[in-house]
Design an enzyme around this catalytic site. Structure first.
Site, PDB file in Angstrom:
ATOM      1  N   SER A  97     -57.235  57.045  -6.346  1.00 29.55           N
ATOM      2  CA  SER A  97     -58.513  56.794  -5.664  1.00 29.55           C
ATOM      3  C   SER A  97     -58.380  55.672  -4.649  1.00 29.55           C
ATOM      4  O   SER A  97     -57.518  54.804  -4.766  1.00 29.55           O
ATOM      5  CB  SER A  97     -59.576  56.384  -6.672  1.00 29.55           C
ATOM      6  OG  SER A  97     -59.719  57.369  -7.649  1.00 29.55           O
TER       7      SER A  97
HETATM    8  N1  SAH Z   1     -56.887  56.739 -11.981  1.00 28.39           N
HETATM    9  C1  SAH Z   1     -55.862  57.545 -11.371  1.00 28.39           C
HETATM   10  C2  SAH Z   1     -56.484  58.670 -10.586  1.00 28.39           C
HETATM   11  C3  SAH Z   1     -55.875  59.959 -10.977  1.00 28.39           C
HETATM   12  S1  SAH Z   1     -56.683  61.409 -10.399  1.00 28.39           S
HETATM   13  C4  SAH Z   1     -54.927  56.687 -10.543  1.00 28.39           C
HETATM   14  O1  SAH Z   1     -55.184  55.487 -10.379  1.00 28.39           O
HETATM   15  O2  SAH Z   1     -53.902  57.208 -10.094  1.00 28.39           O
HETATM   16  C5  SAH Z   1     -57.363  62.047 -11.902  1.00 28.39           C
HETATM   17  C6  SAH Z   1     -56.384  62.312 -13.022  1.00 28.39           C
HETATM   18  O3  SAH Z   1     -57.122  62.881 -14.110  1.00 28.39           O
HETATM   19  C7  SAH Z   1     -55.285  63.323 -12.684  1.00 28.39           C
HETATM   20  O4  SAH Z   1     -54.031  62.737 -12.920  1.00 28.39           O
HETATM   21  C8  SAH Z   1     -55.567  64.479 -13.642  1.00 28.39           C
HETATM   22  O5  SAH Z   1     -54.401  65.124 -14.095  1.00 28.39           O
HETATM   23  C9  SAH Z   1     -56.275  63.782 -14.787  1.00 28.39           C
HETATM   24  N2  SAH Z   1     -57.081  64.644 -15.654  1.00 28.39           N
HETATM   25  C10 SAH Z   1     -57.887  65.684 -15.294  1.00 28.39           C
HETATM   26  N3  SAH Z   1     -58.449  66.243 -16.397  1.00 28.39           N
HETATM   27  C11 SAH Z   1     -57.997  65.526 -17.470  1.00 28.39           C
HETATM   28  C12 SAH Z   1     -58.209  65.626 -18.897  1.00 28.39           C
HETATM   29  N4  SAH Z   1     -58.989  66.555 -19.433  1.00 28.39           N
HETATM   30  N5  SAH Z   1     -57.581  64.721 -19.694  1.00 28.39           N
HETATM   31  C13 SAH Z   1     -56.765  63.772 -19.175  1.00 28.39           C
HETATM   32  N6  SAH Z   1     -56.519  63.640 -17.850  1.00 28.39           N
HETATM   33  C14 SAH Z   1     -57.123  64.509 -17.002  1.00 28.39           C
END
Ligand code: SAH
Length: 227
Positions: free
Chosen positions: A72
């Site tokens: 993000s």
């Molecule tokens: N906070 C992260 C943003 C990652 S984007 C950063 O700083 O990089 C959102 C993430 O949520 C992705 O990696 C995706 O794989 C994960 N995600 C989506 N659905 C999920 C679930 N049900 N359980 C765990 N992770 C999930």
């Protein structure tokens, strides 16, 4: 636990000035929580993105982190963390959607313990490498599906979800202490509003949950199952 820039000596020093400028921008954009600003000033964001993109790490934009996911933009990380903290110290926090681990590292500077869950195995490995490089020893990373209860005995005073949900994943609220908050991007509810997501705070009170809606945002979806 709020450490100064020295904590990451040798890792982030070259970009300390660029990072300080990012924090100034966050201040101008309205982030008020000094603890959040200090945490973002000390975590070297550039080590969380691909080397070719490191030069853009402190711009206010989301960046790709592999497997079709994104880290993000700094404003959104700061805003969500500020909403989660609501000015109070955090003991234990649960994060859903570890991604590359950047938001995790920011939380680890502010809470005693961070428990983070990611469904994509390759990102779990990437986040482990990144967090190990920063020697953050108050983080536990789990490869799992965080759209539902975690099947273990965990109680936290904050839950931060970094992927967009269509409905509040209410099973997770079982892990939240009374007085705690969940922060998540939640899809709009009216027909012409479903493609928009809003930062939403769910507060757990002694007589149920209260919901507050904030900024419009854009996140990758919260998906069920492992990958
Ligand atoms: N906070 C992260 C943003 C990652 S984007 C950063 O700083 O990089 C959102 C993430 O949520 C992705 O990696 C995706 O794989 C994960 N995600 C989506 N659905 C999920 C679930 N049900 N359980 C765990 N992770 C999930």
């Amino acid at each position: 636990m709020i450490a100064g820039v020295e904590k990451f000596d040798g890792i982030g020093m070259t970009s300390a000035r660029t990072r300080a400028r990012m924090v100034e921008r966050l201040r101008e954009q309205g982030i008020r929580d000094e603890a959040v600003l200090a945490a973002m000033n000390s975590v070297p964001r550039h080590i969380f993105v691909e080397e070719a993109l490191a030069i853009r790490a402190y711009e206010d934009s989301p960046l790709p982190i592999g497997s079709g996911q994104t880290i993000s933009q700094p404003y959104v990380v700061a805003r969500m963390t500020e909403l989660l903290r609501a000015g109070r110290p955090l003991h234990r926090v649960l994060e859903i959607g570890t991604g590359c681990g950047y938001q995790t590292a920011v939380l680890a500077m502010l809470a005693d313990e961070v428990y983070t869950v990611e469904r994509i195995a390759s990102l779990v490995a990437k986040a482990r490498r990144n967090l190990r490089a920063l020697k953050l020893d108050n983080v536990r990373i789990k490869h799992g599906d965080g759209s539902t209860a975690l099947g273990e005995d965990l109680s936290v005073d904050g839950i931060l979800i970094t992927a967009a949900a269509r409905e509040v994943p209410s099973a997770l609220l079982a892990h939240l202490n009374v007085g705690g908050r969940m922060v998540l991007p939640l899809a709009g509810r009216s027909d012409d509003d479903r493609s928009v997501q809003y930062l939403t705070v769910i507060e757990k009170t002694p007589d149920g949950v209260r919901e507050h809606t904030y900024d419009a945002v854009r996140f990758v979806p919260l998906l069920p199952g492992l990958a």
